[in-house]
Design an enzyme around this catalytic site. Structure first.
Site, PDB file in Angstrom:
ATOM      1  CD1 TRP A  66     -24.377  -4.399  31.167  1.00  0.00           C
ATOM      2  CD2 TRP A  66     -23.625  -6.382  31.879  1.00  0.00           C
ATOM      3  NE1 TRP A  66     -23.021  -4.304  31.336  1.00  0.00           N
ATOM      4  CE2 TRP A  66     -22.541  -5.497  31.773  1.00  0.00           C
ATOM      5  CE3 TRP A  66     -23.393  -7.692  32.301  1.00  0.00           C
ATOM      6  CZ2 TRP A  66     -21.223  -5.878  32.084  1.00  0.00           C
ATOM      7  CZ3 TRP A  66     -22.089  -8.076  32.614  1.00  0.00           C
ATOM      8  CH2 TRP A  66     -21.022  -7.173  32.505  1.00  0.00           C
ATOM      9  CG  ASP A  75     -28.547  -4.351  35.919  1.00  0.00           C
ATOM     10  OD1 ASP A  75     -28.000  -3.574  36.731  1.00  0.00           O
ATOM     11  OD2 ASP A  75     -27.907  -5.114  35.168  1.00  0.00           O
ATOM     12  CE  LYS A 129     -20.066  -1.358  35.971  1.00  0.00           C
ATOM     13  NZ  LYS A 129     -21.187  -2.180  35.599  1.00  0.00           N
TER      14      LYS A 129
END
Ligand SMILES: *Cc1c(COP(=O)(O)O)cnc(C)c1O
Length: 362
Positions: A104, A174, A198
């Protein structure tokens, strides 16, 4: 846990609190007596205004978000933030420092490169992202427009237990897979973002928490929908927001508040993770490849070292009602995602299953 439900260890979209989904089901076709579903109502209605305002206020309270930060409910997933962050935050040197701790972060860095200079201070790629590398603070760029980290690495099972001291350089994080799982001091960040799927709610809404003084410096060429200023000015109602996802996220915020907030949740999460890591460390079959000090509280990665045995474990666990335990397609092995909604009983059931599997497969 009701009989027809499984323990779902998916990394995302992932398990949500049963109480939240039961409330959604109760109000599905007739939201609080207004004769329609949240899915069917105008985003300009007073009912929806109350939903989004309450969600924002509850999130602000849960995370103690200071007054000088905006909370935005956006679309496009965390991946769109990989572009929005550089588009909006590159303003002076057009330079950003990155710590690369997984796929990511790499994706975010390559997207930022389209708009400016990316300075990778450290990367753990050569050891398959098995730890969080610590760059020398002397190497931080004093003139960077921002400093970027991925605070919890969903795929590799690592987590920052420290934060870079970036001084006046805004820290961007993030937090897609760790938001609301543990206390964070929002004032240490310039911008926080997280896809909801999530640890918050259904896919479709992305939370952005941004310090107000960072808004308003995107170039004229920035598309209006990718400009934080657009969404901040209209309280996330510039266009139709992901109404239903925001509604469910709001119920999760309530659920968290009812359970004592982030402090209580962090305590429970630490207990769950400690139990599982202890079982892995004590096992002679399973091993966690992640450096002890950097182990994630949310995504617990483990392997047997034998691909066939890993596959057998995942299949037999599934048959026993413990589902989605396969590691990310890029790394294999196993991964148990134990977000807020995963009860301790789920972790205990997994541990019992691991011990039984180990005995049977010696
Ligand atoms: C899942 C995930 C993403 C990607 O999220 P999308 O909403 O699918 O774009 C980005 N960063 C982290 C840390 C993630 O866990």
């Amino acid at each position: 846990m009701s009989k027809e439900r499984v323990y779902n260890f998916s990394a995302g979209p992932s398990m949500l609190p049963l109480e939240v989904m039961e409330e959604v089901a109760r109000d599905m076709v007739n939201y609080k007596g207004c004769g329609m579903s949240v899915m069917e109502m105008s985003h300009r209605s007073k009912e929806f205004a109350s939903i989004i305002e309450t969600a924002e206020a509850d999130l602000r309270q849960l995370m103690s978000v200071p007054e000088n930060y905006k909370i935005l409910f956006l679309q496009g997933g965390a991946s769109t933030q990989f572009s929005m962050v550089p588009l909006n935050l590159f303003r002076s040197s057009k330079k950003a420092d990155f710590i690369v701790t997984g796929s990511w972060a790499k994706k975010a860095a390559s997207e930022a490169k389209r708009f400016g200079t990316v300075n990778v201070l450290a990367s753990s790629e050569s050891t398959v992202f098995d730890h969080i590398p610590q760059p020398d603070p002397a190497a931080y760029s004093k003139d960077a427009d921002y400093f970027y980290i991925t605070q919890n690495n969903t795929i590799y099972g690592t987590r920052y237990s420290w934060l870079p001291e970036t001084g006046d350089v805004p820290l961007v994080s993030d937090m897609s897979s760790n938001i609301l799982s543990e206390a964070v001091d929002v004032s240490k960040f310039g911008l926080i973002f997280a896809g909801a799927q999530k640890n918050i709610g259904p896919a479709g809404v992305t939370i952005v928490i941004i310090r107000e003084d960072l808004i308003g410096f995107a170039p004229d060429s920035c598309p209006v929908m990718l400009n934080y200023k657009t969404h901040a000015a209209d309280n996330s109602l510039y266009n139709t927001p992901p109404c239903f996802a925001i509604y469910v996220a709001g119920l999760t915020f309530k659920w968290l508040k009812d359970r004592g907030g982030i402090g209580a949740m962090e305590k429970a999460n630490r207990e769950k993770a400690a139990l599982l890591y202890q079982a892995i460390d004590e096992s002679r079959m399973f091993r966690c490849p992640v450096a002890v000090q950097d182990r994630s509280l949310m995504n617990v990665v483990f392997v047997t070292g034998k691909e066939e045995l890993d596959k057998k474990f995942v299949a037999e666990a599934k048959a026993a009602g413990l589902v989605n335990l396969g590691g990310h397609r890029s790394v294999g092995g196993m991964r148990a995602s134990i977000y807020n909604a995963m009860p301790k009983a789920g972790v205990e059931t997994l541990i019992d299953f691991m011990q039984k599997f180990e005995k049977e497969n010696q």
